[in-house]
Scaffold this active site. Structure first.
Site, PDB file in Angstrom:
ATOM      1  N   CYS A 115       0.897  -1.565   0.148  1.00  0.00           N
ATOM      2  CA  CYS A 115       0.340   0.519   0.469  1.00  0.00           C
ATOM      3  C   CYS A 115       1.211   1.563  -0.327  1.00  0.00           C
ATOM      4  O   CYS A 115      -0.059   2.483  -0.138  1.00  0.00           O
ATOM      5  CB  CYS A 115      -0.846   0.096   0.934  1.00  0.00           C
ATOM      6  SG  CYS A 115      -1.751  -1.983   1.058  1.00  0.00           S
ATOM      7  N   HIS A 254      -2.440   6.461   4.289  1.00  0.00           N
ATOM      8  CA  HIS A 254      -3.652   5.368   3.430  1.00  0.00           C
ATOM      9  C   HIS A 254      -4.443   5.248   3.906  1.00  0.00           C
ATOM     10  O   HIS A 254      -4.747   5.524   5.066  1.00  0.00           O
ATOM     11  CB  HIS A 254      -2.734   4.723   3.681  1.00  0.00           C
ATOM     12  CG  HIS A 254      -2.673   3.219   2.810  1.00  0.00           C
ATOM     13  ND1 HIS A 254      -4.361   2.901   2.066  1.00  0.00           N
ATOM     14  CD2 HIS A 254      -2.954   1.736   3.538  1.00  0.00           C
ATOM     15  CE1 HIS A 254      -3.683   1.750   1.470  1.00  0.00           C
ATOM     16  NE2 HIS A 254      -2.881   1.164   3.121  1.00  0.00           N
ATOM     17  N   ASN A 284     -10.563  -0.211   1.316  1.00  0.00           N
ATOM     18  CA  ASN A 284      -8.429  -0.169   1.290  1.00  0.00           C
ATOM     19  C   ASN A 284      -8.298  -0.361   0.000  1.00  0.00           C
ATOM     20  O   ASN A 284      -8.554  -1.549  -0.186  1.00  0.00           O
ATOM     21  CB  ASN A 284      -8.234  -0.777   3.118  1.00  0.00           C
ATOM     22  CG  ASN A 284      -6.835  -0.898   2.734  1.00  0.00           C
ATOM     23  OD1 ASN A 284      -5.685  -0.203   1.312  1.00  0.00           O
ATOM     24  ND2 ASN A 284      -5.758  -1.814   2.988  1.00  0.00           N
TER      25      ASN A 284
HETATM   26  O1  UT7 Z   1      -3.270  -1.782   3.828  1.00  0.00           O
HETATM   27  C1  UT7 Z   1      -2.351  -2.605   5.088  1.00  0.00           C
HETATM   28  C2  UT7 Z   1      -4.041  -3.361   5.808  1.00  0.00           C
HETATM   29  N1  UT7 Z   1      -4.221  -4.068   6.355  1.00  0.00           N
HETATM   30  C3  UT7 Z   1      -4.290  -2.533   7.619  1.00  0.00           C
HETATM   31  O2  UT7 Z   1      -4.193  -1.751   7.401  1.00  0.00           O
HETATM   32  C4  UT7 Z   1      -5.431  -3.377   8.973  1.00  0.00           C
HETATM   33  C5  UT7 Z   1      -4.718  -3.320  10.431  1.00  0.00           C
HETATM   34  N2  UT7 Z   1      -5.594  -3.517  10.595  1.00  0.00           N
HETATM   35  C6  UT7 Z   1      -6.687  -3.518  10.991  1.00  0.00           C
HETATM   36  O3  UT7 Z   1      -7.482  -2.377  10.623  1.00  0.00           O
HETATM   37  C7  UT7 Z   1      -7.824  -4.001  12.579  1.00  0.00           C
HETATM   38  O4  UT7 Z   1      -6.809  -4.852  12.740  1.00  0.00           O
HETATM   39  C8  UT7 Z   1      -8.754  -4.951  11.930  1.00  0.00           C
HETATM   40  C9  UT7 Z   1      -9.867  -4.094  11.185  1.00  0.00           C
HETATM   41  C10 UT7 Z   1      -8.606  -6.328  10.728  1.00  0.00           C
HETATM   42  C11 UT7 Z   1      -9.337  -5.451  12.698  1.00  0.00           C
HETATM   43  O5  UT7 Z   1      -9.827  -4.925  14.348  1.00  0.00           O
HETATM   44  P1  UT7 Z   1      -9.462  -5.185  15.518  1.00  0.00           P
HETATM   45  O6  UT7 Z   1     -10.067  -3.945  16.457  1.00  0.00           O
HETATM   46  O7  UT7 Z   1      -8.821  -5.418  15.564  1.00  0.00           O
HETATM   47  O8  UT7 Z   1     -10.316  -7.154  15.749  1.00  0.00           O
HETATM   48  P2  UT7 Z   1      -9.641  -8.427  15.927  1.00  0.00           P
HETATM   49  O9  UT7 Z   1      -8.528  -8.469  14.695  1.00  0.00           O
HETATM   50  O10 UT7 Z   1      -9.106  -7.950  17.308  1.00  0.00           O
HETATM   51  O11 UT7 Z   1     -10.733  -9.314  16.398  1.00  0.00           O
HETATM   52  C12 UT7 Z   1     -11.862  -8.457  16.775  1.00  0.00           C
HETATM   53  C13 UT7 Z   1     -13.343  -9.396  17.218  1.00  0.00           C
HETATM   54  C14 UT7 Z   1     -12.602 -11.006  16.877  1.00  0.00           C
HETATM   55  O12 UT7 Z   1     -13.149 -12.377  17.881  1.00  0.00           O
HETATM   56  P3  UT7 Z   1     -12.791 -12.210  19.498  1.00  0.00           P
HETATM   57  O13 UT7 Z   1     -11.580 -13.370  18.994  1.00  0.00           O
HETATM   58  O14 UT7 Z   1     -12.613 -11.209  20.064  1.00  0.00           O
HETATM   59  O15 UT7 Z   1     -14.470 -13.296  19.899  1.00  0.00           O
HETATM   60  C15 UT7 Z   1     -12.794 -11.168  15.454  1.00  0.00           C
HETATM   61  O16 UT7 Z   1     -13.098 -12.794  15.565  1.00  0.00           O
HETATM   62  O17 UT7 Z   1     -13.394  -9.216  15.969  1.00  0.00           O
HETATM   63  C16 UT7 Z   1     -13.902 -11.244  15.649  1.00  0.00           C
HETATM   64  N3  UT7 Z   1     -13.448 -10.741  13.535  1.00  0.00           N
HETATM   65  C17 UT7 Z   1     -14.732  -9.560  13.443  1.00  0.00           C
HETATM   66  N4  UT7 Z   1     -16.522  -9.783  13.851  1.00  0.00           N
HETATM   67  C18 UT7 Z   1     -17.751  -9.590  13.206  1.00  0.00           C
HETATM   68  C19 UT7 Z   1     -12.949  -9.738  13.257  1.00  0.00           C
HETATM   69  N5  UT7 Z   1     -13.680  -9.844  12.147  1.00  0.00           N
HETATM   70  C20 UT7 Z   1     -14.463  -9.547  12.024  1.00  0.00           C
HETATM   71  C21 UT7 Z   1     -15.956  -9.381  10.934  1.00  0.00           C
HETATM   72  N6  UT7 Z   1     -17.281  -9.379  11.668  1.00  0.00           N
HETATM   73  N7  UT7 Z   1     -15.880  -8.882   9.831  1.00  0.00           N
END
Ligand code: UT7
Length: 329
Positions: A115, A254, A284
């Site tokens: 990115c 970004h 994104n």
């Molecule tokens: O261009 C560069 C590319 N990438 C990025 O910039 C991504 C950077 N990271 C992020 O933006 C965030 O880490 C995410 C948006 C991907 C995830 O957010 P988070 O607040 O870090 O959530 P998490 O991964 O800690 O997940 C929290 C919970 C989990 O459930 P449990 O384990 O707490 O029960 C996930 O399984 O949310 C769950 N989860 C979802 N729930 C509903 C993960 N994806 C989803 C979803 N819908 N789509």
């Protein structure tokens, strides 16, 4: 040799018409509109039709940028497409575009820096112009991430979208490209990758069955990296350009996640009104996100002559890159 100042002469963008909303995604995977909005800020994203490719999006954005710059394809010396979703591994999509645009004097290559690719591309283009070897360079960020998105993986499929943004760079009398800062941390490469399809894991029945031709991401690790890298790189580029962060008129980061952007802006003490965001509409779009945002900021009249714009990217690699451009157009 006297340094030739490089600047942005014109911008363009292209977005597929098909809109995929969070509500649509609720029907595909176990997610909710509320979760996606609150964790990412994204409401909808654009998805390429079966006929659309990286090339078709790049060509549309590139032609508009050339028109807006008043530069013809015959005058191009170089075409760079920053992308992680080229039409093919080779030849480069930039070469396909060189043919489509009929740009006989242009060298062409794709650039893969995740990115951060568009910022890397602008930086590279500025060096060629600075040292007088090239005059007109088309830099494009173009992605069809929907083609490498695992629509069964709710951790990633809610985040990405398709699109392209383009800039023509050339010599300017004053202002223009004021400085850059780039870096990488390959040790974090495993946190964001598409494992198969290259030489290490060529396509096989097994690689397809194991869903290895899709984006794999450790979101938490990328999140932590992004917040630190963006603020650190922005401070360094301001120093390289002999500017203070307060001198920046518009911050275009970004467009990955509203929480990453807000947290970086807070660390940098950049007020909300100086931060440009459009991720709620497009998600994104990797290397395309910064040029699409730059284009929209310009179209919305948020950029005027003399304004200093800070562009900061981060992504797969891991990579990061910042540059400051003083608007001349
Ligand atoms: O261009 C560069 C590319 N990438 C990025 O910039 C991504 C950077 N990271 C992020 O933006 C965030 O880490 C995410 C948006 C991907 C995830 O957010 P988070 O607040 O870090 O959530 P998490 O991964 O800690 O997940 C929290 C919970 C989990 O459930 P449990 O384990 O707490 O029960 C996930 O399984 O949310 C769950 N989860 C979802 N729930 C509903 C993960 N994806 C989803 C979803 N819908 N789509």
């Amino acid at each position: 040799m006297e340094k030739v100042q490089a600047g942005i002469l014109g911008l363009g963008a292209s977005l597929p018409e098909t809109i995929l909303t969070n509500k649509d995604l609720e029907k595909k995977v176990d997610t909710t509109d509320e979760w996606i909005r609150s964790r990412t800020g994204i409401k909808e994203r654009r998805i390429a039709s079966p006929e659309e490719t990286n090339l078709s999006l790049a060509e549309k954005a590139g032609r508009e940028a050339l028109d807006n710059a008043g530069v013809s394809a015959e005058e191009l010396d170089l075409i760079i497409i920053a992308t992680v979703t080229p039409d093919m591994v080779f030849p480069a999509t930039a070469c396909l575009l060189q043919d489509a645009l009929n740009a006989p004097t242009a060298a062409a290559f794709d650039l893969e820096a995740g990115c951060s690719g568009f910022v890397y591309g602008l930086t590279l283009a500025a060096q060629f112009i600075n040292n007088g070897s090239y005059k007109n360079i088309l830099v494009i960020g173009a992605e069809v991430l929907s083609r490498i998105t695992d629509w069964k993986d709710r951790n990633t499929c809610v985040l990405f979208g398709d699109g392209a943004g383009a800039a023509v760079m050339g010599p300017v009398d004053q202002g223009g490209f004021l400085g850059f800062e780039m870096g990488s941390d390959g040790g974090g490469g495993e946190f964001l990758k598409m494992p198969a399809g290259g030489g290490a894991i060529p396509a096989s029945r097994e690689s397809v069955d194991n869903r290895l031709h899709y984006i794999k991401m450790d979101g938490n690790q990328v999140f932590k990296f992004a917040v630190k890298a963006m603020a650190r790189s922005a401070k360094k580029v301001a120093k390289n350009a002999n500017l203070a962060i307060e001198d920046i008129d518009l911050f275009i980061p970004h467009q990955a996640n509203i929480r990453i952007i807000e947290s970086s802006a807070k660390r940098l003490k950049i007020p909300d009104k100086k931060v440009f965001m459009n991720l709620e509409n497009y998600g994104n779009t990797s290397a395309a996100s910064i040029p699409i945002a730059l284009y929209e900021a310009w179209k919305e009249g948020k950029i005027g002559p003399g304004d200093k714009i800070l562009l900061v990217g981060f992504g797969a690699g891991l990579t990061w890159g910042s540059c400051i451009v003083e608007w001349t157009g």
